[in-house]
Scaffold this active site. Sequence first.
Site, short mmCIF file in Angstrom:
data_model
loop_
_atom_site.label_atom_id
_atom_site.label_comp_id
_atom_site.label_asym_id
_atom_site.label_seq_id
_atom_site.Cartn_x
_atom_site.Cartn_y
_atom_site.Cartn_z
N HIS A 380 12.34 -7.00 5.30
CA HIS A 380 11.06 -7.27 5.95
C HIS A 380 10.21 -8.06 4.96
CE1 HIS A 380 11.75 -3.43 8.52
NE2 HIS A 380 12.28 -4.49 9.09
N GLU A 383 6.87 -6.93 3.10
CA GLU A 383 6.88 -5.70 2.30
C GLU A 383 7.25 -6.05 0.86
OE1 GLU A 383 9.47 -3.17 4.53
OE2 GLU A 383 8.12 -3.11 6.26
N HIS A 476 11.75 -0.83 1.00
CA HIS A 476 10.80 -1.25 2.04
C HIS A 476 9.37 -0.93 1.60
CE1 HIS A 476 13.48 -1.97 5.67
NE2 HIS A 476 14.33 -1.56 4.75
N GLU A 548 10.81 3.92 1.19
CA GLU A 548 9.52 3.44 1.68
C GLU A 548 8.47 3.63 0.59
OE1 GLU A 548 8.89 2.05 4.51
OE2 GLU A 548 10.53 2.58 5.87
#
Length: 790
Positions: A380, A383, A476, A548
Amino acid sequence: MFPALETELKQETLPDPYEDFMYRHLRYYGYFKGPTCLSSTVRRQIEAVSRGSLLLSSPLLKSRQLLHNDFGEVNPRLREPRDLFAFLPSSGPLQAPRWPIECEVIKENIHHIEWIPPQPEYFYQPTGNEKVPEIVGEEEGTVVYQLDSVPTEGSYFTSSRVGGKRGIIKDLAVTLQGPEDNALLFESRFESGNLQKAVRVDTYEYELTLRTDLYTNKYTQWFYFRVQNTRKDATYRFTIVNLLKPKSLYTLGMKPLMYSQLDADTHNIGWRREGSEIKYCKSSTGDGQQPFYCLTWTIQFPHDQDTCFFAHFYPYTYTDLQCYLLSVANNPVQAQFCKLRTLCRSLAGNIVYLLTITNPSRTPQEAAAKKAVVLSARVHPGESNGSWIMKGFLDFILSDSPDAQLLRNIFVFKVVPMLNPDGVIVGNSRCSLAGRDLNRHYKTILKDSFPCIWYTRNMIKRLLEEREVLLYCDFHGHSRKNNIFLYGCNNNDRKYWLHERVFPLMLSKNAPDKFSFHSCNFKVQRCKEGTGRVVMWRMGILNSYTMESTFGGSTLGNKRDTHFTTEDLKSLGHQVCDTLLDFCDPDRAKFMQCLEELKELLQQEIHKKFNELGQDMELEGNWSDISLSDIESSTSGSDSSLSDGLPAHLLNIARELNKKKRLYKKKKKKPLQTRKQRNEQYQKNSLMREFKLTDVAERAGFASTLQKPHAFSRNSKNTSSSMVRNEKPRLNEREKPGFTASCSAKRSTNRSQEPARDMKPSWSRNRYPVAKRGRATLTVYPSLHVYTYP
């Protein structure tokens, strides 16, 4: 650094084989019936083909086997095998980024220094007097910046080139009327920049519209733009008017990032958190289909006539990565154990890099005994926190630290530092140039539409054929939760029950002020079947994770209520390496301690779940047979998106195929049957179905009546585990090692509590004492086995 950006010479006269390949591809699928809609260059190429040009008619063009430079000059020879050469030479210029041909790109090199704030940057504390902005719009304001040609939904990527759009770059900013004119000059047509429009609605107030991901009408989160002609004593207000997420960390105190060029040049000060009167709320405008949300903040610039940048998070561009990798390639020591290769080229033709990091083995047996670790980031593009963690990991694993040397001795690291370079270059938040979220397409067979994902999965598949992959982790960023945490998968084999949770728990002990184990989740949802962690888990990697990291900061320990800096994220990369050594310590103490702690924690969760259901259950005996899927909360808090299906350039093809299929079926339609014939056919089909079901049931030994098992039975002490429907990964049936040192004191297993302030891990650092004394003492290496589980 990029000579192709210095001049436009030869771009109109020399053919671009990649552009020709894309147009040939589109003509093959019927998008172009002739050369009338093509550029003059491509028209000349097609004419050359019709005259029998040996070069352009070569089938090698279809497989991108011809070498070419940034000027489009073709070197007509086959590429060397990818395993035998590196793309980054020890000297020479880097390949300049390739942009879609619709994108205008300014020819300025944007560079930011790295800087760590000397004091913690605390979250913004709302006063309650924050202004809810009233969106004025361009009808009552003045447009001071607007991109003209931006690909949107319905269009699709066709071709790319260095420098983007041909021709003279337009001046999109307003023209200043004199030195007293205080209008801000906006710009975002640089690498990773994202700003669609700026409207001046008052002397020092601006409304900003972000560009959606290219070839979509969705995903507005990442922002990164430049302003010039600032005034020091004025208070400016910026309002982003078209954000799409209803929840954001800006409601929890996150501040935007600002960078002053004068401060960087004179005081060596880089990105810092700034802003007051910060508010995130629903906008009064919308597109009729989905509501918009707005972010507003005020700012006072530190200098007059300064050049400043604003960003959602610390930018890390494709060029930043290339410069870092070039420094590694030019380091003679690191080059001995870090091999840089090209995994593939992206849709736009940008290189996707693959690093293989391991110390040379002295014997084939020693090399074969090494397990693998696979890490990736930036699937992504918005990010960028993933890139900073990756940089910290690479800094450590490429260092001369004894721990780094030991890790290189016992592991083979496969690292893909930037999976989606196209999206990073153009400033997308989530998608590739196919207009799709790549982290929902790891099962794809469309190699030409999703090359980065297809080749990554294929590389890991080949790796699994030659050695065990101990761990897979994709880095991420998260926009709605603070701290750093992991999403994993839940193994249903009771022999390895809870083992996939040990690594996250160990990481939380090594980074107690940044990593939150309580935020981790191990549920496999159907909508996540196409993600990297689930696909790799189903391929046989038990420890398969999505990491994350928040865009905000920490709510834990000494860093409570402060923003993360790049140094915080890089240190997490170091701690991943520390945790790998803890996880593979031959002494079993740490692993078993964590396993017992996990069992106790889960037992409390089961009690809590039953209390919520108003049920009583005795958890002695086989309490571990309860399906974890039934007590695990979903990952709905993740920044996830459903798969959008085929990329835009294939949707029309799919519609045409379905239309032809329906016409074909209509032509082959059977003649009408009489009522008697229909009844006879119905009875025949019913008998056949009954026979098949009975036969299958008898073969399987099923009872005539089957009852659906219930995970939480009110009157049963032993709960069926058959509700776990996740596919079981392949596991090695080897002797399993443990850990050396004793664990730190047990942490509280109450999920409602976070680790206490000033909590420090007490893991012993005495790992592999014989190996740490130097490479000369590694003669006992064959006896040093590293296994996945205890």
